[in-house]
Structure formats: structure tokens, C-alpha cells
Design a protein around this motif. Structure first.
Motif, PDB file in Angstrom:
ATOM      1  N   THR A  67       0.798  -1.221   0.000  1.00  0.00           N
ATOM      2  CA  THR A  67       0.000   0.000   0.000  1.00  0.00           C
ATOM      3  C   THR A  67       0.833   1.274   0.000  1.00  0.00           C
ATOM      4  O   THR A  67       0.303   2.359  -0.221  1.00  0.00           O
ATOM      5  CB  THR A  67      -0.945   0.008   1.226  1.00  0.00           C
ATOM      6  N   GLU A  79       1.775  -7.143  -4.749  1.00  0.00           N
ATOM      7  CA  GLU A  79       1.142  -6.293  -5.756  1.00  0.00           C
ATOM      8  C   GLU A  79       0.963  -4.889  -5.201  1.00  0.00           C
ATOM      9  O   GLU A  79       0.332  -4.701  -4.160  1.00  0.00           O
ATOM     10  CB  GLU A  79      -0.222  -6.870  -6.151  1.00  0.00           C
ATOM     11  N   ILE A  81      -0.707  -1.487  -4.756  1.00  0.00           N
ATOM     12  CA  ILE A  81      -2.099  -1.063  -4.896  1.00  0.00           C
ATOM     13  C   ILE A  81      -2.207   0.363  -4.376  1.00  0.00           C
ATOM     14  O   ILE A  81      -1.660   0.704  -3.327  1.00  0.00           O
ATOM     15  CB  ILE A  81      -3.042  -2.031  -4.139  1.00  0.00           C
ATOM     16  N   HIS A  82      -2.852   1.219  -5.140  1.00  0.00           N
ATOM     17  CA  HIS A  82      -2.956   2.632  -4.780  1.00  0.00           C
ATOM     18  C   HIS A  82      -4.246   3.182  -5.357  1.00  0.00           C
ATOM     19  O   HIS A  82      -4.936   2.516  -6.140  1.00  0.00           O
ATOM     20  CB  HIS A  82      -1.759   3.419  -5.326  1.00  0.00           C
ATOM     21  N   TYR A  83      -4.580   4.405  -4.950  1.00  0.00           N
ATOM     22  CA  TYR A  83      -5.818   4.996  -5.434  1.00  0.00           C
ATOM     23  C   TYR A  83      -5.745   5.175  -6.944  1.00  0.00           C
ATOM     24  O   TYR A  83      -4.797   5.735  -7.478  1.00  0.00           O
ATOM     25  CB  TYR A  83      -6.068   6.346  -4.755  1.00  0.00           C
ATOM     26  N   SER A  85      -5.701   2.535  -8.982  1.00  0.00           N
ATOM     27  CA  SER A  85      -5.219   1.282  -9.570  1.00  0.00           C
ATOM     28  C   SER A  85      -6.397   0.358  -9.887  1.00  0.00           C
ATOM     29  O   SER A  85      -7.424   0.388  -9.198  1.00  0.00           O
ATOM     30  CB  SER A  85      -4.243   0.578  -8.624  1.00  0.00           C
ATOM     31  N   PRO A  86      -6.275  -0.466 -10.925  1.00  0.00           N
ATOM     32  CA  PRO A  86      -7.379  -1.361 -11.299  1.00  0.00           C
ATOM     33  C   PRO A  86      -7.828  -2.267 -10.161  1.00  0.00           C
ATOM     34  O   PRO A  86      -9.030  -2.513  -9.990  1.00  0.00           O
ATOM     35  CB  PRO A  86      -6.785  -2.166 -12.464  1.00  0.00           C
ATOM     36  N   ARG A  87      -6.885  -2.760  -9.362  1.00  0.00           N
ATOM     37  CA  ARG A  87      -7.262  -3.678  -8.282  1.00  0.00           C
ATOM     38  C   ARG A  87      -8.112  -2.970  -7.228  1.00  0.00           C
ATOM     39  O   ARG A  87      -9.099  -3.522  -6.745  1.00  0.00           O
ATOM     40  CB  ARG A  87      -6.023  -4.281  -7.625  1.00  0.00           C
ATOM     41  N   ASN A  89      -9.991  -0.408  -7.730  1.00  0.00           N
ATOM     42  CA  ASN A  89     -11.302  -0.173  -8.333  1.00  0.00           C
ATOM     43  C   ASN A  89     -12.171  -1.427  -8.256  1.00  0.00           C
ATOM     44  O   ASN A  89     -13.391  -1.334  -8.079  1.00  0.00           O
ATOM     45  CB  ASN A  89     -11.141   0.276  -9.785  1.00  0.00           C
TER      46      ASN A  89
END
Length: 259
Positions: A67, A79, A81-83, A85-87, A89
Motif C-alpha cells: 500500500t 502487488e 495497490i494505490h488509489y 489502480s485497477p485492483r 477499483n
């Protein structure tokens, strides 16, 4: 949405959906997904089709989500993950599907005797500024359905409280005066007021880029009296790419009866 907010959101999402947190630091989460959450966010439709067709033992994924990459230390692989990012969403979409609306009652100590809970409407919004570039922001608001008082960062306000889906025996919950539909209109008006006061130079900059690319397109067809269909297709594509739009989306919400 800052990395710590993403981290907190993910942790709450996984815990609420019975996914075991196997490891955690400020910058990452290692999670054992359930079958349902794996199906919703991991993009493995063919694997799950095979499992169901062959009646095989399901093996939902164990994933480490990073994160905050800038705070990484040690050999943690996972992986990012950030604001935006497809995941993330996909997690937002799963949240909407699993819990678009809730009604919860704050837990209170039974030794307190008769307790009165006050109704609040809490709503999480996503605001998107869209052109050839996109900026997205999350807002969480709560409105007291008795007084009309509006609180910002409502999610943060209630996240430290415990809730039940049914009121306890020593609880009396007051019926709301402001109807939820009317309260939602007030919250949307609050969001619109924030948008009106925001800096919209991004739209003007998009307009300039649009005009620049339109001039280039017109240059290639300046000697063509009857513009071909491909010109109109390209002109329309530029309009869709650069036209400034603002979208307000309700992610989820609910009635919260608070002490």
C-alpha cells in the motif's frame, strides 16, 4: 486518497468479508482471500470455471498488497495497490455489490441502562474530474437525521465503534425526522458546493490541449473541401477525449444509529 487511507480501507474490507490478515506492516497487507472475494477481485474466471466443472478443491489466492511503496523495507514481494489502480477499483466495485446499503446499531454497555441511539445517514462519495486525464477523490459525509448537522470524514468518525445489525435490548433508537432521500439530496448539495469552490483550471488546460490537437487535425484536411468520414470520426474522438466532465458517484452508505 493517501496510502494510509488505502491501507485502512483494504484492511476493513478484508476483515468485514472474513479474509484472514496473515501479515501486516504500515506499508503492506498479506491476506488469505475467501473463495467469494477471490472470484470478485482476482480476475481468475477460467480457474474457477475449471474448479467448478471438475469439482476440485478450491484454492483461493493468498496475496500481499503493498500500500506504500516509498516505505518499503526488506524483501517483501507483492502487488502494489494505490488509489486509481485497477485492483482497488475492483475492491470498490465489490464493496458496492456486497454492501451498498447497511443499517447498523452502535454497541453499548449493557450496564449503562436504557440508551438512546440517534439516526445518521452516512454516505461515501467518489468525485471524478475527467478529461484526457482523470483525478478522483473520496468523500465521506454523515448527516444527523434529527438535526440536519453534517459531519465530514464520517467513516473515520465511526470506524472505531462496534456495531450490530440489530439493536440490543437496552437500546431505544429514535425515529428519524429527516427522510433519508431528502438527507441524501443535502449531502449531494454539499459535494456540489465543494466542487464549485474547487480549482477548475484543469478543464481550461484540457480545452487548450483539445484546441491544439484540433488545429493539427484541421491542418491535415485543410485542402479537402468535403471532409471524409474519418475526419468526423477523429474529430469526435478528440471531443470524447478532452471534454471536461465531473462525475459524482455514491460508493455505499447506510443508516447508522449512534450513541
Amino acid at each position: 486518497m493517501y496510502p494510509q487511507q488505502v491501507h485502512h480501507y483494504l484492511k476493513e474490507f478484508f476483515m468485514e468479508n472474513d479474509c484472514a490478515i496473515l501479515g501486516e506492516e504500515d506499508h503492506y497487507l498479506t491476506v488469505q482471500l475467501t473463495v467469494d472475494i477471490d472470484k470478485r477481485i482476482m480476475n481468475r474466471p477460467f480457474y474457477w470455471q475449471y474448479v467448478e466443472a471438475t469439482n476440485s478443491e478450491p484454492n483461493p489466492a493468498q496475496v500481499t498488497f503493498i500500500t506504500n511503496q516509498t516505505a518499503m523495507a526488506g524483501n517483501i514481494f507483492g502487488e502494489a495497490i494505490h488509489y486509481g489502480s485497477p485492483r482497488l477499483n475492483q475492491v470498490f466495485l465489490a464493496t458496492r455489490e456486497l454492501g451498498a446499503y447497511v443499517q447498523l446499531f452502535e454497541k453499548v454497555d449493557r450496564d449503562m441502562g436504557q440508551v438512546i441511539l440517534t439516526p445518521w445517514l452516512g454516505v461515501n462519495f467518489k468525485v471524478s474530474y475527467c478529461c484526457d486525464r482523470t483525478k478522483e477523490m473520496l468523500y465521506s459525509f454523515g448527516i444527523n437525521l434529527l438535526t440536519g448537522v453534517i459531519k465530514e470524514d464520517f467513516h473515520e468518525m465511526i470506524c472505531s465503534s462496534d456495531f450490530n445489525t440489530k439493536p440490543e435490548e437496552n437500546v431505544f433508537h429514535v425515529q428519524y425526522i429527516i427522510k433519508p432521500a431528502r438527507a441524501l439530496e443535502r449531502l449531494k448539495a454539499t459535494i456540489e458546493s465543494i466542487i464549485e469552490q474547487d480549482d477548475h483550471s484543469w478543464a481550461m488546460e484540457a480545452q487548450k490541449r483539445w484546441q491544439r490537437d484540433q488545429r493539427v487535425l484541421d491542418y491535415f484536411y485543410e485542402d479537402v473541401e468535403d471532409k471524409p468520414e474519418c475526419y468526423e470520426i477523429e474529430r469526435k474522438a478528440l471531443e470524447e477525449q478532452y471534454e471536461a466532465k465531473i462525475k459524482i458517484e455514491v460508493i455505499n452508505g447506510g443508516l447508522f444509529y449512534l450513541f
